[in-house]
Design an enzyme around this catalytic site. Structure first.
Site, PDB file in Angstrom:
ATOM      1  N   TRP A 102       0.300  -1.507  -0.062  1.00  0.00           N
ATOM      2  CA  TRP A 102      -0.179  -0.055  -0.098  1.00  0.00           C
ATOM      3  C   TRP A 102       0.580   1.451  -0.050  1.00  0.00           C
ATOM      4  O   TRP A 102       0.327   2.198  -0.967  1.00  0.00           O
ATOM      5  CB  TRP A 102      -0.889  -0.048   1.068  1.00  0.00           C
ATOM      6  CG  TRP A 102      -2.216  -1.464   0.952  1.00  0.00           C
ATOM      7  CD1 TRP A 102      -2.232  -2.350   1.265  1.00  0.00           C
ATOM      8  CD2 TRP A 102      -2.451  -1.528  -0.373  1.00  0.00           C
ATOM      9  NE1 TRP A 102      -2.471  -3.116   1.704  1.00  0.00           N
ATOM     10  CE2 TRP A 102      -3.208  -2.674   0.277  1.00  0.00           C
ATOM     11  CE3 TRP A 102      -3.663  -0.317  -1.051  1.00  0.00           C
ATOM     12  CZ2 TRP A 102      -4.219  -3.500  -1.147  1.00  0.00           C
ATOM     13  CZ3 TRP A 102      -4.481  -1.203  -2.127  1.00  0.00           C
ATOM     14  CH2 TRP A 102      -4.972  -1.889  -2.016  1.00  0.00           C
ATOM     15  N   ASP A 172      -1.112   7.064   6.265  1.00  0.00           N
ATOM     16  CA  ASP A 172      -2.595   5.988   6.041  1.00  0.00           C
ATOM     17  C   ASP A 172      -2.801   4.965   7.283  1.00  0.00           C
ATOM     18  O   ASP A 172      -1.673   3.820   6.650  1.00  0.00           O
ATOM     19  CB  ASP A 172      -1.931   5.445   4.506  1.00  0.00           C
ATOM     20  CG  ASP A 172      -3.341   4.289   4.369  1.00  0.00           C
ATOM     21  OD1 ASP A 172      -3.786   4.161   5.034  1.00  0.00           O
ATOM     22  OD2 ASP A 172      -2.633   3.277   2.969  1.00  0.00           O
ATOM     23  N   LYS A 196     -12.370  -1.974   7.866  1.00  0.00           N
ATOM     24  CA  LYS A 196     -10.980  -2.781   8.461  1.00  0.00           C
ATOM     25  C   LYS A 196     -11.617  -2.925   9.689  1.00  0.00           C
ATOM     26  O   LYS A 196     -12.866  -3.877  10.338  1.00  0.00           O
ATOM     27  CB  LYS A 196      -9.648  -2.309   8.765  1.00  0.00           C
ATOM     28  CG  LYS A 196      -8.570  -2.264   7.429  1.00  0.00           C
ATOM     29  CD  LYS A 196      -8.698  -3.525   6.096  1.00  0.00           C
ATOM     30  CE  LYS A 196      -8.822  -3.063   5.036  1.00  0.00           C
ATOM     31  NZ  LYS A 196      -8.143  -3.889   3.833  1.00  0.00           N
TER      32      LYS A 196
END
Length: 361
Positions: A102, A172, A196
């Site tokens: 990511w 992030d 999540k």
């Protein structure tokens, strides 16, 4: 109904009581005569629910008043572009810590928009470790330093944070939001997809220090301009109503269960159950991650062969456990144990791991 044990990396497990509340109120929200997903985002009951959600976030995360909070669409992926578009100023660089899939995607997008300096590149260790936070020093002409707090695919997580002085620190936190207390004041911006730990897919949380708006590049199109969203509290256009509503209910569940500190205790307990099963297996199960940076949210591990891993997955599926196959880009096995996953489900996985080793070892 027989509930499966949900180890998927996202969208992920939600608390049963949240699902029940959504079910009960879906047709008629608190006697209003309409569903929340039908309500106008310019009036009640949405506005009341929305501000309750923002206030809960500020309370549970300890967000200071000089930060704006809002939700956007587009997932974390849109932020990979929005961040450099807004904050990577001409004549400067952006420092990126390339720690896994990511962070790598964010780095790739930023390179198309300006000059990027890789402070750290985990390619050589196959993204199994991180730099010592105390050693991290941004470039002299840095617009910001960017990191991903938890890599869901690689299973590595920052345990502490760099001190970058006056350089804005952007993170992030998609996969470990509110799994622990975070010193928000260290960051200029925190963002993350909510699917999540905080809710269903569809919304991206943005926490942005107000002075960052003074650093913005000009002449951005409307939706890509953080200033426009901050001024409108995230309501420039129709927000992802259902996701936000579910986030608000999850936040209430988190508060009832001890807040960020309570979630941190849950994360420590649940992750230790699985890591203990790995570490006590005499190498039968192997975690490739540097022990100093093991994720408490996404535990990656391997068995001795692809055949054994396939057999293990078949047995977990038969036992009602889903989502344990590793990401297609790296293979292996992965247990995602987000806030809402019951401790009992984690213990059941550890018990199965030990029994599988006994029978097949």
């Amino acid at each position: 109904m027989s509930r499966k044990k949900n180890f998927f990396a996202g969208p992920s497990v939600l608390p049963m009581e949240v699902l029940q509340q959504l079910h009960e109120d879906l047709l008629d929200y608190k006697g209003s005569g309409l569903s929340m997903v039908e309500a106008s985002h310019r009036g009640q009951p949405f506005e009341d629910m929305y501000h309750e959600c923002l206030n809960l976030l500020r309370e549970l995360m300890g967000i200071p008043e000089n930060y704006d909070i809002f939700f956007l669409g587009g997932g974390a992926t849109l932020q990979f572009s929005m961040i450099p578009m807004n904050f990577l100023r001409p004549g400067t660089v952006a420092d990126y810590i390339k720690s896994g899939t990511w962070a790598n995607k964010a780095t790739s997008d930023a390179k198309k928009l300006g000059d990027v300096h890789l402070y750290y590149d985990g390619t050589e260790n196959n993204f199994t470790s991180l730099p010592d936070p105390k050693s991290v020093k941004p470039s002299p002409n840095s617009s910001y330093l960017y990191l991903c707090s938890n890599e869901t695919i690689g299973g590595i997580e920052w345990q502490d944070w760099p001190d970058v002085g006056d350089v804005p620190l952007i993170a992030d936190m998609s996969s470990d939001l509110l799994s622990r207390a975070v010193p928000v004041e260290k960051f200029a911006m925190i963002y993350g997809g909510v699917q999540k730990n905080l809710g269903p897919a569809g919304a991206t949380l943005v926490i942005l220090r107000k002075d960052m708006l003074e650093r913005q590049n000009k002449n951005l199109t409307a939706y890509l301009d953080y200033r426009l969203h901050a001024e409108g509290e995230g309501l420039y256009n129709t927000p992802p109503v259902f996701s936000i509503w579910a986030v608000k209910l999850v936040l209430e569940w988190i508060k009832k269960n001890g807040g960020a500190e309570g979630m941190a205790k849950r994360a420590q307990l649940k992750s230790s159950i699985i890591y203990d099963a790995i570490d006590s297996s005499d190498g039968y199960y192997r975690s490739p991650v540097d022990a100093a940076y093991r994720s408490k949210m996404n535990i990656v591990f391997r068995l001795g062969s692809d055949e054994l891993e396939k057999k293990f997955l078949a047995e977990t599926k038969a036992a009602g456990m889903l989502g344990l196959k590793g990401h297609r880009s790296v293979g292996g096995l992965r247990a995602s144990i987000y806030n809402s996953l019951p401790v009992e489900d984690v213990q059941a996985l550890a018990d199965l791991m030990k029994e599988f080793q006994r029978v097949n070892g």
